[in-house]
Design a protein around this motif. Structure first.
Motif, PDB file in Angstrom:
ATOM      1  N   TYR A   1       0.825  -1.208   0.000  1.00 25.08           N
ATOM      2  CA  TYR A   1       0.000   0.000   0.000  1.00 25.08           C
ATOM      3  C   TYR A   1       0.862   1.262   0.000  1.00 25.08           C
ATOM      4  N   LYS A   2       0.268   2.338  -0.544  1.00 30.38           N
ATOM      5  CA  LYS A   2       0.838   3.670  -0.330  1.00 30.38           C
ATOM      6  C   LYS A   2       0.278   4.162   0.999  1.00 30.38           C
ATOM      7  N   LEU A   3       1.148   4.653   1.862  1.00 28.32           N
ATOM      8  CA  LEU A   3       0.756   5.072   3.203  1.00 28.32           C
ATOM      9  C   LEU A   3       1.021   6.553   3.407  1.00 28.32           C
ATOM     10  N   ALA A   4      -0.013   7.302   3.766  1.00 28.86           N
ATOM     11  CA  ALA A   4       0.141   8.687   4.188  1.00 28.86           C
ATOM     12  C   ALA A   4       0.559   8.634   5.653  1.00 28.86           C
ATOM     13  N   THR A   5       1.768   9.122   5.944  1.00 30.50           N
ATOM     14  CA  THR A   5       2.391   8.821   7.240  1.00 30.50           C
ATOM     15  C   THR A   5       2.732  10.072   8.034  1.00 30.50           C
ATOM     16  N   GLU A   6       2.289  10.088   9.272  1.00 28.05           N
ATOM     17  CA  GLU A   6       2.651  11.139  10.233  1.00 28.05           C
ATOM     18  C   GLU A   6       3.881  10.651  10.992  1.00 28.05           C
ATOM     19  N   VAL A   7       4.921  11.479  11.020  1.00 27.80           N
ATOM     20  CA  VAL A   7       6.182  11.117  11.665  1.00 27.80           C
ATOM     21  C   VAL A   7       6.535  12.170  12.706  1.00 27.80           C
ATOM     22  N   LYS A   8       7.060  11.739  13.823  1.00 26.95           N
ATOM     23  CA  LYS A   8       7.553  12.662  14.853  1.00 26.95           C
ATOM     24  C   LYS A   8       9.033  12.409  15.084  1.00 26.95           C
ATOM     25  N   PRO A   9       9.802  13.451  15.358  1.00 28.78           N
ATOM     26  CA  PRO A   9      11.232  13.261  15.643  1.00 28.78           C
ATOM     27  C   PRO A   9      11.429  12.484  16.948  1.00 28.78           C
TER      28      PRO A   9
END
Length: 125
Positions: free
Chosen positions: A30-38
């Motif tokens: 899948y293509k994933l829309a991803t929220e990332v935090k440091p």
């Protein structure tokens, strides 16, 4: 293998306070829309989930995902988001959110200059 396709992808929201989707990832399926935090972020896992579910509105070609660092930048302890995940991952509420929204949960490990993205379904914490 997980591949980062794009970063800061636009959302349907147009505001100075709303950034883009941090990463668009392809996980082999899948293509994933991803929220990332440091790694040293104090934001909660709940905030990450609510942000990506909001940002993914209108994105028919992606599934929502969150990605947190397993450890803090000094590699001495779990990140805030990893600690939250370990605390909530077995709760019925969290499991229900993951299931109903098709949310993928990913984490990053690092050593010196090497980073690796892991899928919690394939490599549980």
């Amino acid at each position: 293998k997980i591949e980062i396709l794009d970063y800061e992808s636009p959302t349907i929201f147009n505001s100075k306070s709303v950034g883009g989707i941090d990463w668009i990832i392809y996980d082999g399926e899948y293509k994933l829309a991803t929220e990332v935090k440091p790694p040293d972020s104090s934001e909660t896992l709940v905030r990450m989930v609510s942000e990506i579910l909001t940002y993914n509105i209108g994105k028919e070609d992606t599934r929502p995902a969150i990605c947190f660092f397993k450890n803090t930048s000094d590699n001495t302890k779990n990140s805030k988001q990893c600690s939250d995940y370990l605390k909530y991952k077995e709760s019925e509420t969290f499991k229900s959110i993951v299931e109903k929204t098709h949310l993928k949960v990913l984490y990053v490990t690092f050593d010196n200059d090497t980073f690796e993205i892991h899928d919690t379904e394939k490599e549980p914490l």
